[in-house]
Structure formats: C-alpha cells, structure tokens
Design a protein around this motif. Structure first.
Motif, short mmCIF file in Angstrom:
data_model
loop_
_atom_site.label_atom_id
_atom_site.label_comp_id
_atom_site.label_asym_id
_atom_site.label_seq_id
_atom_site.Cartn_x
_atom_site.Cartn_y
_atom_site.Cartn_z
N TYR A 78 19.56 14.52 3.19
CA TYR A 78 18.76 13.80 2.20
C TYR A 78 19.20 14.07 0.76
O TYR A 78 18.59 13.56 -0.16
CB TYR A 78 17.28 14.17 2.36
CG TYR A 78 16.76 13.88 3.74
CD1 TYR A 78 16.66 12.57 4.20
CD2 TYR A 78 16.39 14.91 4.60
CE1 TYR A 78 16.20 12.30 5.47
CE2 TYR A 78 15.91 14.64 5.87
CZ TYR A 78 15.82 13.33 6.30
OH TYR A 78 15.37 13.07 7.55
N HIS A 79 20.21 14.89 0.57
CA HIS A 79 20.70 15.24 -0.77
C HIS A 79 19.54 15.71 -1.65
O HIS A 79 19.41 15.32 -2.80
CB HIS A 79 21.44 14.07 -1.41
CG HIS A 79 22.55 13.55 -0.55
ND1 HIS A 79 23.70 14.26 -0.33
CD2 HIS A 79 22.66 12.41 0.17
CE1 HIS A 79 24.48 13.58 0.48
NE2 HIS A 79 23.87 12.46 0.81
N ALA A 80 18.70 16.55 -1.05
CA ALA A 80 17.54 17.10 -1.75
C ALA A 80 17.52 18.60 -1.53
O ALA A 80 18.32 19.14 -0.76
CB ALA A 80 16.26 16.47 -1.23
N SER A 81 16.63 19.27 -2.20
CA SER A 81 16.49 20.71 -2.08
C SER A 81 15.01 21.04 -1.97
O SER A 81 14.14 20.27 -2.40
CB SER A 81 17.08 21.40 -3.30
OG SER A 81 16.80 22.78 -3.28
N ILE A 82 14.71 22.18 -1.42
CA ILE A 82 13.32 22.63 -1.36
C ILE A 82 12.79 22.88 -2.77
O ILE A 82 11.60 22.80 -3.02
CB ILE A 82 13.18 23.86 -0.43
CG1 ILE A 82 11.72 24.08 -0.02
CG2 ILE A 82 13.72 25.09 -1.09
CD1 ILE A 82 11.19 23.01 0.87
N TYR A 83 13.71 23.13 -3.69
CA TYR A 83 13.30 23.33 -5.08
C TYR A 83 12.78 22.04 -5.69
O TYR A 83 12.01 22.07 -6.65
CB TYR A 83 14.45 23.90 -5.90
CG TYR A 83 14.82 25.29 -5.47
CD1 TYR A 83 13.94 26.35 -5.64
CD2 TYR A 83 16.04 25.55 -4.86
CE1 TYR A 83 14.25 27.63 -5.22
CE2 TYR A 83 16.37 26.82 -4.43
CZ TYR A 83 15.48 27.85 -4.62
OH TYR A 83 15.79 29.10 -4.20
N ASP A 84 13.19 20.90 -5.14
CA ASP A 84 12.63 19.62 -5.60
C ASP A 84 11.13 19.58 -5.33
O ASP A 84 10.36 18.98 -6.09
CB ASP A 84 13.32 18.44 -4.92
CG ASP A 84 14.78 18.31 -5.33
OD1 ASP A 84 15.14 18.84 -6.40
OD2 ASP A 84 15.54 17.68 -4.56
N PHE A 85 10.71 20.20 -4.24
CA PHE A 85 9.28 20.28 -3.94
C PHE A 85 8.57 21.17 -4.95
O PHE A 85 7.52 20.82 -5.48
CB PHE A 85 9.08 20.81 -2.51
CG PHE A 85 7.66 21.15 -2.18
CD1 PHE A 85 6.73 20.15 -2.01
CD2 PHE A 85 7.26 22.47 -2.05
CE1 PHE A 85 5.41 20.45 -1.70
CE2 PHE A 85 5.95 22.78 -1.74
CZ PHE A 85 5.02 21.77 -1.57
N TRP A 86 9.16 22.32 -5.23
CA TRP A 86 8.52 23.25 -6.16
C TRP A 86 8.50 22.69 -7.58
O TRP A 86 7.58 22.98 -8.35
CB TRP A 86 9.23 24.60 -6.15
CG TRP A 86 9.09 25.31 -4.85
CD1 TRP A 86 10.08 25.56 -3.95
CD2 TRP A 86 7.89 25.82 -4.26
NE1 TRP A 86 9.59 26.20 -2.85
CE2 TRP A 86 8.23 26.37 -3.01
CE3 TRP A 86 6.56 25.86 -4.67
CZ2 TRP A 86 7.30 26.96 -2.17
CZ3 TRP A 86 5.64 26.45 -3.82
CH2 TRP A 86 6.01 26.98 -2.60
N ASP A 87 9.48 21.88 -7.92
CA ASP A 87 9.52 21.26 -9.26
C ASP A 87 8.62 20.04 -9.36
O ASP A 87 8.44 19.49 -10.44
CB ASP A 87 10.95 20.85 -9.62
CG ASP A 87 11.85 22.05 -9.86
OD1 ASP A 87 11.32 23.15 -10.06
OD2 ASP A 87 13.08 21.87 -9.84
#
Length: 107
Positions: free
Chosen positions: A9-18
């Motif tokens: 998905y070219h995403a990171s778990i940090y995208d959730f935290w941000d």
C-alpha cells in the motif's frame, strides 16, 4: 505488518499515528493483505489461495492420492510422525522403568 503496509500500500504505520490514516483504513488494509504477505506467513499461513486448495482437492478426487505439495497432507504426516515418536519414547521409558532390555518379543 509494517513491511506489508509498505510493500502493498506504500504506507507506513506512522501514517496512522500522524493522522493520515484512520483506524478503519489500517484495519481494512491489514484484513485484505494477500495470502503471500509476511503477516500471513508469520501467523502460520501456508501462502495458498482458496483456488489452489480447490485444485489440490480436485487432483485428490481424480487420482485418489493427495497432491504432494498440499500443506494439509504435510501437516497430517508431521502430526502422525510426532505421535509415533512420542509412542516410541513412552515405550522406551516404560522399558527403562521396568528394567527391561530390548523387546519382550525378541528372544
């Protein structure tokens, strides 16, 4: 999970935290990871799709022998071998407790 999010998905778990991803977006992405994902392998998945399981079953029906790569057959064989090994260990322990040497059937 982080590697799978990045790979598929070219995403990171940090995208959730941000705040760029919501909880339901992360849950949906994890729920719909492909069968060959690292999460599936870590959870004990055998990286087979439903279609592959059905093909193995068709081969089994037509040849009356299980497909050699079917993980269900491999798991059953491993379980059977583990039971046999445990039975041998119990028999060996029983012979040791009773002070027997060898088998009672041999003369």
């Amino acid at each position: 999970m982080e590697a799978d999010l990045a790979r598929y998905y070219h995403a990171s778990i940090y995208d959730f935290w941000d705040g760029r991803l919501t909880t339901w977006q992360v849950a949906a992405r994890i729920r719909h990871l492909p069968v060959e994902s690292a999460c599936n392998a870590a959870l004990g998945g055998d990286e087979l799709t439903i279609a592959e399981y059905l093909l193995y079953d068709l081969i089994h029906v037509h040849t009356e022998k299980p497909h050699p790569n079917d993980p269900r057959v491999k798991r059953a064989e491993q379980a059977k071998n583990a039971q046999i090994k445990a039975a041998h260990a119990r028999a060996r322990d029983r012979r040791d407790r009773l002070g027997m040497r060898g088998s009672v059937l041999r003369k």
